[in-house]
Design a protein around this motif. Structure first.
Motif, PDB file in Angstrom:
ATOM      1  N   ARG A  38       0.833  -1.206   0.000  1.00  0.00           N
ATOM      2  CA  ARG A  38       0.000   0.000   0.000  1.00  0.00           C
ATOM      3  C   ARG A  38       0.868   1.258   0.000  1.00  0.00           C
ATOM      4  NH1 ARG A  38      -2.388   2.513   4.479  1.00  0.00           N
ATOM      5  NH2 ARG A  38      -1.821   0.732   5.783  1.00  0.00           N
ATOM      6  N   LEU A  39       2.052   1.159   0.584  1.00  0.00           N
ATOM      7  CA  LEU A  39       3.003   2.276   0.605  1.00  0.00           C
ATOM      8  C   LEU A  39       4.393   1.742   0.315  1.00  0.00           C
ATOM      9  CD1 LEU A  39       3.540   5.314   1.210  1.00  0.00           C
ATOM     10  CD2 LEU A  39       4.010   4.629   3.587  1.00  0.00           C
ATOM     11  N   GLY A  40       5.037   2.282  -0.720  1.00  0.00           N
ATOM     12  CA  GLY A  40       6.393   1.888  -1.060  1.00  0.00           C
ATOM     13  C   GLY A  40       7.422   2.806  -0.422  1.00  0.00           C
ATOM     14  N   ALA A  41       8.675   2.640  -0.812  1.00  0.00           N
ATOM     15  CA  ALA A  41       9.770   3.423  -0.244  1.00  0.00           C
ATOM     16  C   ALA A  41       9.819   4.806  -0.883  1.00  0.00           C
ATOM     17  CB  ALA A  41      11.093   2.696  -0.445  1.00  0.00           C
ATOM     18  N   SER A  42      10.201   5.788  -0.105  1.00  0.00           N
ATOM     19  CA  SER A  42      10.226   7.187  -0.540  1.00  0.00           C
ATOM     20  C   SER A  42      11.574   7.527  -1.185  1.00  0.00           C
ATOM     21  CB  SER A  42      10.014   8.102   0.669  1.00  0.00           C
ATOM     22  OG  SER A  42      11.121   7.981   1.562  1.00  0.00           O
ATOM     23  N   PRO A  43      11.659   8.693  -1.855  1.00  0.00           N
ATOM     24  CA  PRO A  43      12.971   9.150  -2.341  1.00  0.00           C
ATOM     25  C   PRO A  43      13.989   9.307  -1.211  1.00  0.00           C
ATOM     26  CG  PRO A  43      11.216  10.382  -3.410  1.00  0.00           C
ATOM     27  CD  PRO A  43      10.562   9.545  -2.343  1.00  0.00           C
ATOM     28  N   ARG A  84       9.713   0.970   6.192  1.00  0.00           N
ATOM     29  CA  ARG A  84       8.988   2.026   5.487  1.00  0.00           C
ATOM     30  C   ARG A  84       7.816   1.474   4.669  1.00  0.00           C
ATOM     31  NH1 ARG A  84      13.309   6.013   5.216  1.00  0.00           N
ATOM     32  NH2 ARG A  84      15.293   4.978   5.646  1.00  0.00           N
ATOM     33  N   LEU A  85       7.779   0.162   4.459  1.00  0.00           N
ATOM     34  CA  LEU A  85       6.792  -0.447   3.573  1.00  0.00           C
ATOM     35  C   LEU A  85       5.538  -0.843   4.353  1.00  0.00           C
ATOM     36  CD1 LEU A  85       9.209  -2.816   1.586  1.00  0.00           C
ATOM     37  CD2 LEU A  85       8.642  -0.414   1.111  1.00  0.00           C
TER      38      LEU A  85
END
Length: 328
Positions: A248-253, A291-292
């Protein structure tokens, strides 16, 4: 392999980091890889989250790392009634000169140990957001810079345990890496019983380097070379988390940047002046998994963030020494 490298003078990094690791191992037996990762996060100018069940040495690791460096160290015990001002500091009115004076909080230190961070409310945890990302504190409209180096080492119990709050996504994303202590093996536990039975070895721990030395090592880590194919490999790996249907949420920059910084530090600790794809693979789990956020369907199917990331690492093509890409 030579195509990955570039000249750099990094001879002193391994000498100092070996001293730190050996010093911490006087307190934490049998956890060399865990301690080395913690030192790599320090040299990457990041922050460390240590998560595990009570009693496995989370706080001891944080304290031992802090005492191994001759810099300023402050400890924050996170509790449900903790206020943001208890972390950052507060302006107090001085009746003598009829003005407000800022009293710095415990974040004004080189190394801040946050014990059981997820026992405080998200409101109190938010006090660390600006500190961890921008290395500064803003109170009553005035911004105060923090010390350099600056690192937060926080411990937390699993969120399934009583009295814990889940860390907000923005807070988790500011931690460079998350690691678990795990139970010691039989020999290490026996050594602990022999060595810790009469006295706490933490009491006799002495610094083996100072803040100036750490700042010098950080500058040297900045010179570790990262070839273009390795940078693309980081982007490919992080992008795969954003496009995975199980997440639902991947890793950010920010995660991409911190993965690369930690890989630089890890390479320097191993005595190399260049980053290998193997470094990225080795660090992907501690840097990315916290983070995931898996989807509800993935959770129902028992596909944890660790399992999903391991599948992605196995599938994303790895660059070779010539700059091309190879599959496994």
């Amino acid at each position: 392999m030579e195509n990955y490298g570039a000249p750099a003078d990094l001879g002193g990094v391994r000498v100092v980091t070996d001293r730190i690791v050996a010093n911490v191992e006087r307190v934490i037996e049998g956890k060399t890889a865990t301690i080395t990762l913690a030192v790599a996060v320090l040299l990457a100018e990041g922050h460390l989250l240590i998560e595990d069940v009570p009693g496995v040495g989370k706080t001891k690791l944080a304290k031992a790392l802090a005492r191994s460096i001759d810099g300023s160290v402050r400890r924050i015990q996170f509790t449900p009634d903790l206020l943001p001002s208890d972390v950052t500091g507060v302006s107090i009115y001085n009746p003598e000169n009829r003005s407000f004076e800022f009293k710095p909080g415990p974040v004004f230190a080189n190394l801040v140990v946050g014990d059981e961070i997820n026992r405080a409310s998200p409101h109190a945890q938010s006090a660390l957001l600006e500190c961890m990302e921008e290395r500064q504190v803003t109170v009553d409209g005035v911004t105060y810079p923090l010390q350099h180096p600056f690192m937060v080492v926080a411990t937390q119990n699993p969120t399934q345990m009583a009295g814990t709050y889940p860390l907000p996504e923005a807070q988790r994303d500011r931690f460079t890496a998350r690691l678990a202590m795990g139970y010691p093996d039989r020999r290490s536990e026996l050594a602990m019983l022999d060595g810790h039975g009469e006295a706490d070895p933490l009491d006799g721990l002495r610094p083996v380097c100072d803040g100036n030395e750490i700042r010098m090592l950080i500058d040297m880590v900045h010179r570790v070379h990262v070839a273009e194919p390795v940078k693309w490999y980081v982007i490919d790996l992080v992008s795969a988390t954003r496009n995975n249907p199980d997440l639902r949420l991947g890793a950010s920059p920010r995660a991409s940047l911190q993965l690369l910084r930690t890989a630089r530090a890890f390479a320097a600790i191993e005595g190399r002046d260049y980053v290998l794809p193997d470094d990225i693979q080795r660090l992907a789990a501690p840097v990315l998994t916290h983070r995931l956020i898996p989807t509800e369907e993935a959770v129902f199917n028992r596909r944890t963030a660790e399992v999903i990331l391991a599948d992605l690492v196995a599938r994303v093509p790895v660059p070779d020494a010539r700059g091309g890409r190879r599959t496994r």
